[in-house]
Design an enzyme around this catalytic site. Structure first.
Site, mmCIF file in Angstrom:
data_model
loop_
_atom_site.group_PDB
_atom_site.id
_atom_site.type_symbol
_atom_site.label_atom_id
_atom_site.label_comp_id
_atom_site.label_asym_id
_atom_site.label_seq_id
_atom_site.Cartn_x
_atom_site.Cartn_y
_atom_site.Cartn_z
ATOM 1 N N HIS A 38 0.809 -1.365 -0.297
ATOM 2 C CA HIS A 38 0.149 0.323 -0.013
ATOM 3 C C HIS A 38 0.856 1.139 0.623
ATOM 4 O O HIS A 38 1.761 1.282 0.459
ATOM 5 C CB HIS A 38 -0.896 0.166 1.316
ATOM 6 C CG HIS A 38 -0.783 0.251 2.901
ATOM 7 N ND1 HIS A 38 -0.642 0.664 3.032
ATOM 8 C CD2 HIS A 38 -0.387 -0.913 3.443
ATOM 9 C CE1 HIS A 38 -0.370 0.559 4.636
ATOM 10 N NE2 HIS A 38 -0.011 -0.658 4.310
ATOM 11 N N GLU A 52 -5.274 1.520 2.331
ATOM 12 C CA GLU A 52 -4.973 0.635 2.621
ATOM 13 C C GLU A 52 -5.440 0.425 4.320
ATOM 14 O O GLU A 52 -6.131 0.104 5.442
ATOM 15 C CB GLU A 52 -3.665 -0.176 2.879
ATOM 16 C CG GLU A 52 -3.768 -1.685 3.509
ATOM 17 C CD GLU A 52 -3.001 -1.374 5.003
ATOM 18 O OE1 GLU A 52 -3.194 -2.202 4.995
ATOM 19 O OE2 GLU A 52 -2.672 -0.303 5.673
ATOM 20 N N HIS A 88 3.018 2.866 12.873
ATOM 21 C CA HIS A 88 1.908 3.708 13.426
ATOM 22 C C HIS A 88 1.561 4.947 14.210
ATOM 23 O O HIS A 88 1.395 5.544 15.222
ATOM 24 C CB HIS A 88 0.154 2.845 13.677
ATOM 25 C CG HIS A 88 -0.034 2.230 12.577
ATOM 26 N ND1 HIS A 88 -1.781 2.148 12.780
ATOM 27 C CD2 HIS A 88 0.257 1.888 11.834
ATOM 28 C CE1 HIS A 88 -1.897 1.654 11.652
ATOM 29 N NE2 HIS A 88 -0.286 1.053 10.705
HETATM 30 ZN ZN LIG Z 1 -0.102 -1.328 6.434
#
Ligand SMILES: [Zn+2]
Length: 347
Positions: free
Chosen positions: A64, A207, A318
């Site tokens: 992605h 994504e 993240h």
């Molecule tokens: Zn990912």
């Protein structure tokens, strides 16, 4: 260009989910020399097609292009930008981050601010400051001044972090989720100069907000096998127990047996393990993680597609900064290419 150079360029580019333009242009440029055709579909996934023999199995690779980020939600009368989160972001990592606000006039530098701790009450200081109490300060004097600088509701906001090699094979940077997958996909095509299979290497969009681009791309391609190239949690920091994950940075590509979205098709898992063992590529098996990859969506396309994933153990995913091993990335490309070379007929 080497996988490291590609990763550096891809990591530094901006592609907050749904606004992947800069990454898409770069992907087209980097994929082109290794493909027979480049297609940009209606959701703006990039598909690099490498044709194989007639009636050969169709392999869909997916990495992605989007990254987690923010979006301008409101401009206060003081000229501060309140924001929405795009993708899974822990509120605790936001405060004091440097960001770039992508306006019609180009990017603006900003800092995520809050009420200063000095004037917070004691109970307030103990609490996590949630994103809706934070704001982006671009140094504007007023709402009008912010508008004059080009800021609009809906503008994407990315973290401002630069790629760097910090030692040996270890690199840091932003958006390794999933620009490392993008770099691995390019490298895999490079390694597959000759192959009987027909390859669709797809840079997917959106994504992080629900595997959206992979769904439409898979419907269009109708692959015989799907493989997602993505990142996974590295469990080699204090506080992570073995029962949580045993996957570690620098110990080889991670092959997921199950995650929250997919039970890897046993034939695909076998194929990946056999390819790794035959070529003496280190690998790690992982199960039971929360989260999913594009493979989950590809697997449920049309009548179903046998699918799996090859992931890079990445620390601090993240968040605005990640850390990974370039050796893992190169080994993932080798493993993926070797697996594709083993595919003789449709599953
Ligand atoms: Zn990912």
């Amino acid at each position: 260009m080497s996988i490291q150079e590609n990763l550096e360029h891809l990591s530094n580019a901006c592609g907050v989910t749904g606004r992947e333009d800069e990454v898409r242009s770069l992907m087209i440029k980097l994929l082109k020399p290794h493909a027979d055709q480049i297609i940009v579909d209606k959701l703006e996934n990039v598909i690099a097609l490498k044709k194989g023999k007639k009636n050969a199995p169709k392999i869909m690779l997916a990495a992605h292009m989007d990254e987690i980020g923010l979006m301008v939600k409101n401009i206060t009368k003081e000229g501060l930008l309140q924001f929405a989160k795009m993708g899974g972001i822990d509120d605790r990592i936001l405060l004091a981050q440097k960001v770039l606000v992508y306006t019609i006039n180009g990017p603006l530098h900003g800092i995520i601010g809050s009420k200063p701790p000095h004037i917070q009450k004691e109970e307030e200081r103990k609490k996590i400051i949630t994103y809706d109490e934070l704001f982006i300060d671009i140094g504007a004097e007023s709402k009008e001044d912010a508008a004059k600088k080009g800021v609009k509701v809906g503008d994407p906001v990315g973290f401002d972090a630069k790629y760097a090699k910090i030692s040996g094979d270890t690199v840091i940077g932003k958006a390794f989720d999933d620009r490392v997958g993008c770099a691995i996909m390019i490298e895999t095509l490079k390694l597959l100069e000759k192959t009987d299979c027909t390859i669709y290497a797809v840079g997917t969009v959106q994504e992080e907000v629900g595997l959206r681009g992979a769904g439409t791309a898979a419907f269009n391609i109708e692959p015989d096998i799907g493989i997602a190239l993505d990142v996974t949690v590295a469990g080699d920091v204090p506080g992570v127990r073995e029962i949580d994950t045993t996957v570690k940075m620098g110990k080889g590509p991670a092959l997921s047996v199950t995650d929250a979205g997919l039970i890897t098709h046993p034939k695909v898992l076998r194929l990946l393990i056999d390819a790794a063992e035959e070529n003496k590529i280190p690998f790690q098996l992982e199960t039971g993680l929360m989260g999913a990859t594009d493979a989950a969506r590809i697997a449920l396309s049309r009548q179903g597609v046998p699918s799996g994933s090859v992931s890079i153990a990445t620390r601090y995913i993240h968040s605005p900064q990640g850390m990974l091993s370039l050796k893992d990335a190169l080994d993932s490309a080798k493993l993926t290419a070797a697996a594709i070379q083993r595919i003789q007929k449709k599953f």
